[in-house]
Design a protein around this motif. Structure first.
Motif, mmCIF file in Angstrom:
data_model
loop_
_atom_site.group_PDB
_atom_site.id
_atom_site.type_symbol
_atom_site.label_atom_id
_atom_site.label_comp_id
_atom_site.label_asym_id
_atom_site.label_seq_id
_atom_site.Cartn_x
_atom_site.Cartn_y
_atom_site.Cartn_z
ATOM 1 N N UNK A 121 45.545 29.510 43.196
ATOM 2 C CA UNK A 121 44.310 30.290 43.090
ATOM 3 C C UNK A 121 44.482 31.349 42.011
ATOM 4 N N UNK A 122 43.686 31.258 40.965
ATOM 5 C CA UNK A 122 43.738 32.243 39.885
ATOM 6 C C UNK A 122 42.839 33.435 40.210
ATOM 7 N N UNK A 123 43.309 34.631 39.882
ATOM 8 C CA UNK A 123 42.538 35.856 40.088
ATOM 9 C C UNK A 123 42.536 36.628 38.779
ATOM 10 N N UNK A 124 41.354 36.871 38.226
ATOM 11 C CA UNK A 124 41.257 37.594 36.960
ATOM 12 C C UNK A 124 40.192 38.674 37.071
ATOM 13 N N UNK A 125 40.254 39.621 36.152
ATOM 14 C CA UNK A 125 39.293 40.724 36.119
ATOM 15 C C UNK A 125 38.554 40.723 34.792
ATOM 16 N N UNK A 126 37.277 41.067 34.858
ATOM 17 C CA UNK A 126 36.459 41.287 33.667
ATOM 18 C C UNK A 126 35.975 42.728 33.726
ATOM 19 N N UNK A 127 36.268 43.490 32.682
ATOM 20 C CA UNK A 127 35.933 44.914 32.656
ATOM 21 C C UNK A 127 34.912 45.180 31.553
ATOM 22 N N UNK A 128 33.634 45.191 31.892
ATOM 23 C CA UNK A 128 32.632 45.489 30.878
ATOM 24 C C UNK A 128 32.568 46.988 30.569
#
Length: 259
Positions: A174-181
């Motif tokens: 399970x991949x977990x990533x973050x997107x920070x706009x």
């Protein structure tokens, strides 16, 4: 690898998918072939019932209802995009934030992701695959003290939680990533500018200038669009990002300075 980006065959839950970046992400995921379920308090006219769950995710019962709908309607999930977030706290700095304001920020910006992950990630681990995308904010690095201390702190907590979750579940597929706009040109950002303008006794353009000044400017010269943020989210959800996990992708027009 040839061909276009695709999400064909993916079952996706996208929270807060009825306006702004959420709506853009829902539209793009559908265009790329994903089966999409989204949620908000109220269903817009352009979303059919089978794609939507009416729920208040700031409450544990709302998260439970959405998780149940995921299982009933899609039989599980391959991608979770946590887009819910925002702030309604008053201006005036830290002293203006009482117990209710702090709890509201956590209930909106941190706890829904924690609760939905707790309900749905075990299923991803059982199937040996999945992607969890937490949408954080550059404000965890550059908070606006006048108005968004609570929001920034909650997003910082979400980022740390996301990193910890990644370390735990990535070995299970399970991949977990973050997107920070950074600043996104949405109706919500206009409402924030209007609120800052009222507190400062100025007009909308003055409110936007307050945001710009607090951010130190945007080198690109404009906010990101909802569609641009959706493009990044879709790539990270796809098999083309199969070895990306545990990290954060900033999309802010160059706002955050780097050493």
């Amino acid at each position: 690898m040839s061909g276009f980006l695709t999400l064909e065959g993916k079952r996706a839950l996208i929270t807060a998918g009825t306006q702004g970046t959420g709506a853009a992400t829902v539209a793009l995921f559908r265009a790329l072939g994903a089966e999409v379920l989204t949620c908000a308090r109220n269903r817009p006219d352009d979303l059919p019932d089978d794609m939507f769950v009416s729920a208040d995710l700031t409450r544990a019962q709302g998260c439970e209802a959405v998780a149940a709908a995921v299982h009933e309607r899609m039989g599980g999930v391959d991608v979770i995009v946590h887009l819910l977030g925002g702030s309604s706290a008053p201006g005036g700095g830290f002293a203006a934030l009482g117990e209710a304001e702090w709890q509201a920020e956590l209930n909106l910006n941190l706890l829904p992701a924690v609760r939905l992950d707790r309900a749905l990630v075990p299923g991803m681990l059982r199937q040996g695959a999945g992607v969890v995308i937490h949408v954080t904010s550059i404000q965890r690095l550059m908070p606006l003290p006048e108005a968004t201390t609570g929001y920034a702190a909650a997003k910082a907590a979400l980022s740390v939680y996301s990193k910890s979750l990644s370390r735990e579940v990535s070995p299970g597929g399970v991949r977990v990533v973050r997107v920070a706009p950074g600043w996104i040109g949405t109706d919500a950002s206009v409402r924030l500018a209007e609120r800052l303008a009222r507190d400062a006794g100025t007009d909308l353009e003055g409110g936007k200038r307050i945001i710009m000044d607090a951010l130190g400017g945007i080198p690109l010269g404009r906010p990101s669009t909802p569609e641009e943020v959706a493009n990044l989210i879709a790539f990270l959800a796809s098999d083309r990002a199969a070895s990306i996990t545990g990290t954060e992708y900033v999309i802010d027009g160059g706002t955050v300075p780097t050493a």
